[in-house]
Design a protein around this motif. Structure first.
Motif, PDB file in Angstrom:
ATOM      1  N   ARG A  39      76.096 -50.497  35.061  1.00  0.00           N
ATOM      2  CA  ARG A  39      77.002 -49.472  35.464  1.00  0.00           C
ATOM      3  C   ARG A  39      78.387 -49.592  34.264  1.00  0.00           C
ATOM      4  O   ARG A  39      79.397 -48.808  34.296  1.00  0.00           O
ATOM      5  CB  ARG A  39      78.208 -50.078  36.606  1.00  0.00           C
ATOM      6  N   TRP A  40      78.190 -50.311  33.179  1.00  0.00           N
ATOM      7  CA  TRP A  40      78.878 -50.669  32.071  1.00  0.00           C
ATOM      8  C   TRP A  40      78.513 -50.034  30.850  1.00  0.00           C
ATOM      9  O   TRP A  40      77.194 -50.255  30.578  1.00  0.00           O
ATOM     10  CB  TRP A  40      79.102 -52.428  32.058  1.00  0.00           C
ATOM     11  N   THR A  41      79.580 -49.679  30.098  1.00  0.00           N
ATOM     12  CA  THR A  41      79.074 -49.077  28.957  1.00  0.00           C
ATOM     13  C   THR A  41      79.935 -49.699  27.902  1.00  0.00           C
ATOM     14  O   THR A  41      81.127 -49.913  28.037  1.00  0.00           O
ATOM     15  CB  THR A  41      79.251 -47.540  28.736  1.00  0.00           C
ATOM     16  N   MET A  42      79.395 -49.955  26.353  1.00  0.00           N
ATOM     17  CA  MET A  42      80.504 -50.750  25.682  1.00  0.00           C
ATOM     18  C   MET A  42      81.197 -49.551  24.761  1.00  0.00           C
ATOM     19  O   MET A  42      80.559 -48.430  24.416  1.00  0.00           O
ATOM     20  CB  MET A  42      79.473 -51.436  24.482  1.00  0.00           C
ATOM     21  N   LEU A  43      82.418 -49.741  24.750  1.00  0.00           N
ATOM     22  CA  LEU A  43      83.449 -49.106  23.847  1.00  0.00           C
ATOM     23  C   LEU A  43      83.504 -49.373  22.428  1.00  0.00           C
ATOM     24  O   LEU A  43      83.320 -50.394  22.066  1.00  0.00           O
ATOM     25  CB  LEU A  43      84.784 -48.928  24.502  1.00  0.00           C
ATOM     26  N   ARG A  44      83.691 -48.259  21.563  1.00  0.00           N
ATOM     27  CA  ARG A  44      83.902 -48.467  20.349  1.00  0.00           C
ATOM     28  C   ARG A  44      85.358 -48.669  19.975  1.00  0.00           C
ATOM     29  O   ARG A  44      86.101 -47.801  20.343  1.00  0.00           O
ATOM     30  CB  ARG A  44      83.149 -47.535  19.579  1.00  0.00           C
ATOM     31  N   GLU A  45      85.838 -49.450  19.051  1.00  0.00           N
ATOM     32  CA  GLU A  45      87.059 -49.718  18.816  1.00  0.00           C
ATOM     33  C   GLU A  45      87.328 -49.735  17.200  1.00  0.00           C
ATOM     34  O   GLU A  45      86.665 -50.370  16.681  1.00  0.00           O
ATOM     35  CB  GLU A  45      87.789 -50.894  19.621  1.00  0.00           C
ATOM     36  N   GLU A  46      88.353 -49.539  16.882  1.00  0.00           N
ATOM     37  CA  GLU A  46      88.550 -49.415  15.422  1.00  0.00           C
ATOM     38  C   GLU A  46      88.693 -50.542  14.794  1.00  0.00           C
ATOM     39  O   GLU A  46      88.203 -50.808  13.627  1.00  0.00           O
ATOM     40  CB  GLU A  46      89.937 -48.542  15.009  1.00  0.00           C
ATOM     41  N   HIS A  47      89.628 -51.768  15.292  1.00  0.00           N
ATOM     42  CA  HIS A  47      89.717 -52.902  15.070  1.00  0.00           C
ATOM     43  C   HIS A  47      89.375 -54.011  15.853  1.00  0.00           C
ATOM     44  O   HIS A  47      90.222 -55.054  16.024  1.00  0.00           O
ATOM     45  CB  HIS A  47      91.294 -53.126  14.573  1.00  0.00           C
ATOM     46  N   ALA A  48      88.335 -53.891  16.290  1.00  0.00           N
ATOM     47  CA  ALA A  48      87.717 -54.762  17.143  1.00  0.00           C
ATOM     48  C   ALA A  48      87.550 -56.352  16.542  1.00  0.00           C
ATOM     49  O   ALA A  48      87.060 -56.402  15.527  1.00  0.00           O
ATOM     50  CB  ALA A  48      86.420 -54.367  17.826  1.00  0.00           C
ATOM     51  N   VAL A  49      87.877 -57.543  17.460  1.00  0.00           N
ATOM     52  CA  VAL A  49      87.471 -58.642  17.057  1.00  0.00           C
ATOM     53  C   VAL A  49      86.032 -58.686  16.860  1.00  0.00           C
ATOM     54  O   VAL A  49      85.224 -58.419  17.882  1.00  0.00           O
ATOM     55  CB  VAL A  49      88.349 -59.655  18.057  1.00  0.00           C
ATOM     56  N   PRO A  50      85.607 -59.365  15.858  1.00  0.00           N
ATOM     57  CA  PRO A  50      84.104 -59.325  15.537  1.00  0.00           C
ATOM     58  C   PRO A  50      83.160 -59.781  16.786  1.00  0.00           C
ATOM     59  O   PRO A  50      82.133 -59.284  17.112  1.00  0.00           O
ATOM     60  CB  PRO A  50      83.942 -60.413  14.325  1.00  0.00           C
ATOM     61  N   THR A  51      83.688 -60.678  17.365  1.00  0.00           N
ATOM     62  CA  THR A  51      82.922 -61.277  18.332  1.00  0.00           C
ATOM     63  C   THR A  51      83.268 -60.936  19.948  1.00  0.00           C
ATOM     64  O   THR A  51      83.007 -61.649  21.097  1.00  0.00           O
ATOM     65  CB  THR A  51      82.700 -62.839  18.678  1.00  0.00           C
ATOM     66  N   ARG A  52      84.099 -59.785  20.091  1.00  0.00           N
ATOM     67  CA  ARG A  52      84.443 -59.408  21.302  1.00  0.00           C
ATOM     68  C   ARG A  52      84.213 -57.778  21.481  1.00  0.00           C
ATOM     69  O   ARG A  52      84.557 -56.852  20.502  1.00  0.00           O
ATOM     70  CB  ARG A  52      85.891 -59.548  21.556  1.00  0.00           C
ATOM     71  N   ARG A  53      83.828 -57.113  22.458  1.00  0.00           N
ATOM     72  CA  ARG A  53      83.865 -55.744  22.686  1.00  0.00           C
ATOM     73  C   ARG A  53      84.378 -55.454  24.234  1.00  0.00           C
ATOM     74  O   ARG A  53      84.328 -56.119  25.065  1.00  0.00           O
ATOM     75  CB  ARG A  53      82.274 -55.560  22.626  1.00  0.00           C
ATOM     76  N   SER A  54      85.074 -54.492  24.174  1.00  0.00           N
ATOM     77  CA  SER A  54      85.291 -53.885  25.650  1.00  0.00           C
ATOM     78  C   SER A  54      84.383 -53.204  26.240  1.00  0.00           C
ATOM     79  O   SER A  54      83.493 -52.179  25.577  1.00  0.00           O
ATOM     80  CB  SER A  54      86.565 -52.950  25.207  1.00  0.00           C
ATOM     81  N   PHE A  55      84.133 -53.251  27.508  1.00  0.00           N
ATOM     82  CA  PHE A  55      83.161 -52.637  28.205  1.00  0.00           C
ATOM     83  C   PHE A  55      83.908 -51.712  29.394  1.00  0.00           C
ATOM     84  O   PHE A  55      84.826 -52.346  30.165  1.00  0.00           O
ATOM     85  CB  PHE A  55      82.196 -53.600  28.968  1.00  0.00           C
ATOM     86  N   LEU A  56      83.462 -50.519  29.641  1.00  0.00           N
ATOM     87  CA  LEU A  56      84.049 -49.653  30.698  1.00  0.00           C
ATOM     88  C   LEU A  56      83.046 -49.481  31.572  1.00  0.00           C
ATOM     89  O   LEU A  56      81.508 -49.206  31.664  1.00  0.00           O
ATOM     90  CB  LEU A  56      84.353 -48.166  29.904  1.00  0.00           C
ATOM     91  N   ASN A  57      83.419 -49.518  33.110  1.00  0.00           N
ATOM     92  CA  ASN A  57      82.799 -49.442  34.262  1.00  0.00           C
ATOM     93  C   ASN A  57      82.864 -47.998  34.682  1.00  0.00           C
ATOM     94  O   ASN A  57      83.813 -47.510  34.924  1.00  0.00           O
ATOM     95  CB  ASN A  57      83.233 -50.296  35.466  1.00  0.00           C
ATOM     96  N   THR A  58      81.720 -47.215  34.534  1.00  0.00           N
ATOM     97  CA  THR A  58      81.667 -45.612  34.549  1.00  0.00           C
ATOM     98  C   THR A  58      81.931 -45.189  35.908  1.00  0.00           C
ATOM     99  O   THR A  58      81.882 -44.104  36.339  1.00  0.00           O
ATOM    100  CB  THR A  58      80.357 -44.950  33.961  1.00  0.00           C
ATOM    101  N   SER A  59      81.605 -46.108  36.872  1.00  0.00           N
ATOM    102  CA  SER A  59      81.799 -45.877  38.295  1.00  0.00           C
ATOM    103  C   SER A  59      83.155 -46.164  38.848  1.00  0.00           C
ATOM    104  O   SER A  59      83.671 -45.359  39.709  1.00  0.00           O
ATOM    105  CB  SER A  59      80.706 -46.694  39.156  1.00  0.00           C
ATOM    106  N   THR A  60      83.992 -47.147  38.286  1.00  0.00           N
ATOM    107  CA  THR A  60      85.227 -47.506  38.870  1.00  0.00           C
ATOM    108  C   THR A  60      86.292 -47.306  37.712  1.00  0.00           C
ATOM    109  O   THR A  60      87.698 -47.401  38.088  1.00  0.00           O
ATOM    110  CB  THR A  60      85.209 -49.157  39.378  1.00  0.00           C
TER     111      THR A  60
END
Length: 388
Positions: free
Chosen positions: A61-82
Motif C-alpha cells: 500500500r506504500w509508495t516512496m515519495l521524492r523530496e528535494e532535500h531528503a536526508v540521504p538515508t531517509r525516505r518518506s512513504f505514502l499510504n495510497t489507501s489511507t
C-alpha cells in the motif's frame, strides 16, 4: 484507575489472532503492533525471521515519495489507501543506487562501489535478498562505470520491475537498454529478453505478478514458462491507429484494475516546428479487459472516487477520500513534471468526465517552488527526469 485494562496481559490466543489480522491488512501496522510491548511481540510473527520475498510482509500500500532535500538515508512513504505519510530510515541507500520501487513496495538496489551486486530490500523490515550479478544482465556495464552516481542511476533506472506471480521470480526491466532480465535468488545469472524498438511509451508495469508493456502489436504480457525462453504475447489488441513517433501508452494499476492511458498529439498533422502545437495532447482512457483481450473506453476511475498521478515512467492511483476535501479531484489524471506539456503548454491535469485540461499554478523550473500543494508533492514524486 477504575475500569482500566492492562492490554499487555491479554491472553496469547486472542493476541495472536489480532496480530494475524493486523498483518493481513498491512505489515507497517504489524511492526507497530510488535513494538507495543514484549508480550505482543511474542504472540506475533517476526517479519525479520522470514525472507524478503515472503508476500505477507510486503508493504504494497506504500509508495516512496521524492523530496528535494531528503536526508540521504531517509525516505518518506505514502499510504495510497489511507493518505498516511511516514519517514523510514534506510541505511542501505548510503552505498546503493535505488533503481526502482516495485509494486510490492520493495526497493531494487545496486551497490555503488562495484555496481555489480543486485539486491531487493524491504524498506520497512530491512530484509535483503541477493540476486544474480548485474554484469550477467548487462555485460557491457563497464562502459558506464565512470559515470557519476546521478547519471548512472538515471541510465539504469528500472521502473516496471517486480515479482512474478510465483512470488520467487524477479523481473528486472531496463528501459534505456530495451532489456528484461528474469532470475530467482540463488541463480548464477539473469535470463534475458531483448525488446524490439516498437514500444509505445515507457510506462510499462508489473500488474498482478506479470509484466505488461505496449507495442504496436498491442498490450503485451511477458510469458515465463519452465523450460522455454521468456517471450512477449498479445494480452489485448489496440484496435486504434497509433504513430510510433507521436503516441504514448501509459499502463496504470488502478486499485487492482489494469488501465491504459493513450496520450497523443491532438493534431497529428500540425507543424512539428510549432512548439505549442507539438505539446497539444489528448488523453483517452481505457480499461484493459484481459478476458476478452480488448480495450474498453472509460470516463471514470470507478469506486468511491479515485485519481491517478501519472509519470513518464511510473504511475500510481489514490483514493480521494484519503486526503483533505477538495485537495485531489476524482477521475483526474495529474501529470508529473517530466511531461513536455507540463512545461511548455502549462498543463497539469486532465479531467476524464469533462475532457478538460487543468492548468498549472506555476511552471516547472528545476525545483518545485514552496509552499508545496498536495498535488505538487505527489506529482513531483513521479518526476524521474526531464522529458525532451
Amino acid at each position: 484507575m477504575a475500569g482500566s485494562r492492562n492490554w499487555a496481559d491479554l491472553p496469547d490466543e486472542p493476541t495472536g489472532l489480532i496480530a494475524e489480522r493486523v498483518l493481513a491488512y498491512d505489515v507497517v501496522d504489524c511492526l507497530r503492533f510488535r513494538a507495543a510491548c514484549p508480550a505482543w511481540q511474542r504472540c506475533s510473527v517476526d517479519p525479520r525471521a522470514h525472507g524478503s520475498l515472503d508476500r505477507r510482509f510486503h508493504p504494497r500500500r506504500w509508495t516512496m515519495l521524492r523530496e528535494e532535500h531528503a536526508v540521504p538515508t531517509r525516505r518518506s512513504f505514502l499510504n495510497t489507501s489511507t493518505g498516511e505519510c511516514v519517514q523510514v530510515k534506510i541505511p542501505q541507500l548510503l552505498d546503493h543506487h535505488a533503481l526502482a520501487l516495485t509494486p510490492e513496495g520493495l526497493l531494487l538496489l545496486l551497490d555503488k562501489p562495484q555496481r555489480t551486486a543486485v539486491r531487493l530490500l524491504n524498506p520497512f523490515t530491512g530484509q535483503l535478498t541477493e540476486l544474480p550479478p548485474f554484469n550477467t544482465l548487462l555485460p557491457h556495464i563497464a562502459h558506464y562505470q565512470q559515470r557519476d552516481d546521478d547519471d548512472f542511476a538515471r541510465i539504469m533506472t528500472a521502473w516496471g520491475s517486480g515479482l512474478a506471480d510465483d512470488g520467487s521470480t524477479v523481473v528486472l526491466y531496463l528501459r534505456n537498454h530495451h532489456l528484461i532480465g528474469i532470475a530467482k535468488p540463488g541463480d548464477d545469472r539473469w535470463s534475458l529478453l531483448r525488446l524490439r524498438d516498437n514500444m509505445l511509451g515507457k510506462a510499462n508495469i508489473m500488474f498482478a505478478g506479470r509484466f505488461y508493456c505496449v507495442t504496436q502489436d498491442g498490450v503485451m504480457v511477458l510469458q515465463i514458462d519452465e523450460g522455454h525462453p521468456p517471450r512477449l504475447e498479445v494480452a489485448a489488441n489496440l484496435n486504434m491507429d497509433v504513430l510510433l513517433s507521436v503516441d504514448y501508452m501509459h499502463l496504470v494499476d488502478n486499485c487492482g484494475e489494469l488501465m491504459l492511458v493513450h496520450r497523443q498529439r491532438r493534431d497529428k498533422h500540425s507543424n512539428p516546428t510549432n512548439k505549442f502545437n507539438m505539446w497539444r495532447r489528448r488523453y483517452d482512457t481505457y480499461r484493459v479487459d484481459l478476458d476478452s483481450r480488448t480495450l474498453i473506453p472509460v470516463k471514470s476511475f470507478g469506486g468511491k472516487g479515485r485519481a491517478v498521478f501519472m509519470g513518464m515512467y511510473c504511475s500510481f492511483s489514490v483514493s480521494i477520500e484519503s486526503f483533505p476535501a477538495g485537495s485531489v479531484s476524482a477521475d483526474t489524471i495529474y501529470l508529473s513534471f517530466d511531461f513536455g506539456e507540463t512545461e511548455y503548454a502549462n498543463v497539469g491535469a486532465y479531467h476524464l468526465t469533462s475532457g478538460c485540461l487543468g492548468r498549472n499554478s506555476r511552471r516547472w523550473g528545476g525545483l518545485v517552488p514552496r509552499p508545496y500543494t498536495l498535488v505538487d508533492c505527489l506529482s513531483f514524486s513521479n518526476t524521474l527526469e526531464y522529458s525532451i
